[in-house]
Enzyme design. Structure first.
Site, PDB file in Angstrom:
ATOM      1  N   ASP A  65       0.834  -1.201   0.000  1.00 57.81           N
ATOM      2  CA  ASP A  65       0.000   0.000   0.000  1.00 57.81           C
ATOM      3  C   ASP A  65       0.871   1.254   0.000  1.00 57.81           C
ATOM      4  O   ASP A  65       0.632   2.213  -0.735  1.00 57.81           O
ATOM      5  CB  ASP A  65      -0.916  -0.020   1.226  1.00 57.81           C
ATOM      6  CG  ASP A  65      -1.716   1.258   1.375  1.00 57.81           C
ATOM      7  OD1 ASP A  65      -2.518   1.561   0.475  1.00 57.81           O
ATOM      8  OD2 ASP A  65      -1.540   1.964   2.385  1.00 57.81           O
ATOM      9  N   GLU A 133      -1.905  -5.688  -3.295  1.00 57.51           N
ATOM     10  CA  GLU A 133      -0.999  -4.881  -2.473  1.00 57.51           C
ATOM     11  C   GLU A 133       0.117  -5.743  -1.889  1.00 57.51           C
ATOM     12  O   GLU A 133       1.281  -5.323  -1.834  1.00 57.51           O
ATOM     13  CB  GLU A 133      -1.774  -4.192  -1.353  1.00 57.51           C
ATOM     14  CG  GLU A 133      -2.668  -3.059  -1.828  1.00 57.51           C
ATOM     15  CD  GLU A 133      -3.461  -2.417  -0.713  1.00 57.51           C
ATOM     16  OE1 GLU A 133      -3.612  -1.191  -0.718  1.00 57.51           O
ATOM     17  OE2 GLU A 133      -3.925  -3.161   0.186  1.00 57.51           O
TER      18      GLU A 133
END
Length: 247
Positions: A65, A133
């Site tokens: 992220d 992610e």
């Protein structure tokens, strides 16, 4: 018994099926395949290393992220020199929105690689973005920032980041509707009411009231999703007035 696809039977081998699949997705050769194994391991397996530290994708998801945010931020900073902080922040949020990350994960069919004790059909839609992610985080640990940036540019920026299209993309109909109401001093309220549906999963039903008039209804598996759906329906019902006031 873990629901592990055949692809994991020889997944640690340097030329095994898992290795070759990861290589194809990345577009380059992974060095340490075990990092990618962790990126596709769900916490339901309760796997731990020799030090007793849980081995699943959640920490890699956190790292991925951050890497996505930094690469996208740098790209937007360079591409839109006239954009101020607020504009750049909003545009980055559109690129790395949960909806968009889920779309990326689905396009790559990453869930087929997931090692889990839970049937994949029971997962919510966010599992696709979570794994994507984690994959980005694994790339950073395995090959460093240069290769991580290369992957993000290939899989995210080049096919999906169109500045003009993103400028018109709405990431939250609820936020937009509330902004419009506040600007025009209109009262509004989201009301949860009894759901008489016969679905196996619990659903929430929401009415969106504008000036004491119900302008939209929606139902979903969470109150938040139901409110967003109701807001979207209200937006399209009042689109002309909303766009006139907010543009």
């Amino acid at each position: 018994m873990a629901l592990v696809p055949k692809i994991f039977n020889s997944r640690s081998g340097q030329e095994g099926e898992f290795f070759n699949t990861i290589k194809r997705i990345l577009g380059f050769k992974p060095k340490n395949i075990t990092i990618y194994e962790e990126a596709f391991t769900h916490r339901s397996l309760n796997e731990k290393n020799k030090q007793g530290i849980p081995q699943n994708y959640e920490r890699l998801e956190f790292l991925g992220d951050a890497m996505l945010g930094s690469v996208i931020a740098a790209h937007l900073f360079n591409e839109v020199p006239s954009g101020d902080e607020g504009y750049l922040t909003k545009m980055r949020s559109k690129v790395v929105s949960r909806e968009h990350l889920n779309e990326l994960g689905r396009d790559l069919q990453l869930i087929k690689l997931l090692k889990t004790n839970i049937p994949t059909k029971q997962f919510g839609g966010n599992i696709h973005g979570n794994i994507f992610e984690a994959l980005v985080g694994a790339i950073y640990l395995d090959r460093g920032f240069k290769y991580c940036e290369k992957f993000i540019r290939k899989r995210v920026i080049k096919p999906y980041v169109d500045i003009e299209r993103l400028e018109g993309k709405i990431i939250s109909y609820k936020s937009l509707f509330i902004e419009w109401c506040q600007k025009n001093k209109k009262s509004f309220k989201y009301v949860v009411y009894d759901d008489t549906g016969k679905d196996d999963l619990k659903h929430f039903a929401v009415k969106l009231q504008l000036e004491n008039t119900v302008v939209a209804k929606a139902r979903a598996t969470s109150k938040k999703k139901a409110e967003e759906r109701a807001s979207k329906r209200a937006y399209y019902k009042l689109q002309v007035a909303i766009e006139k006031d907010l543009n």
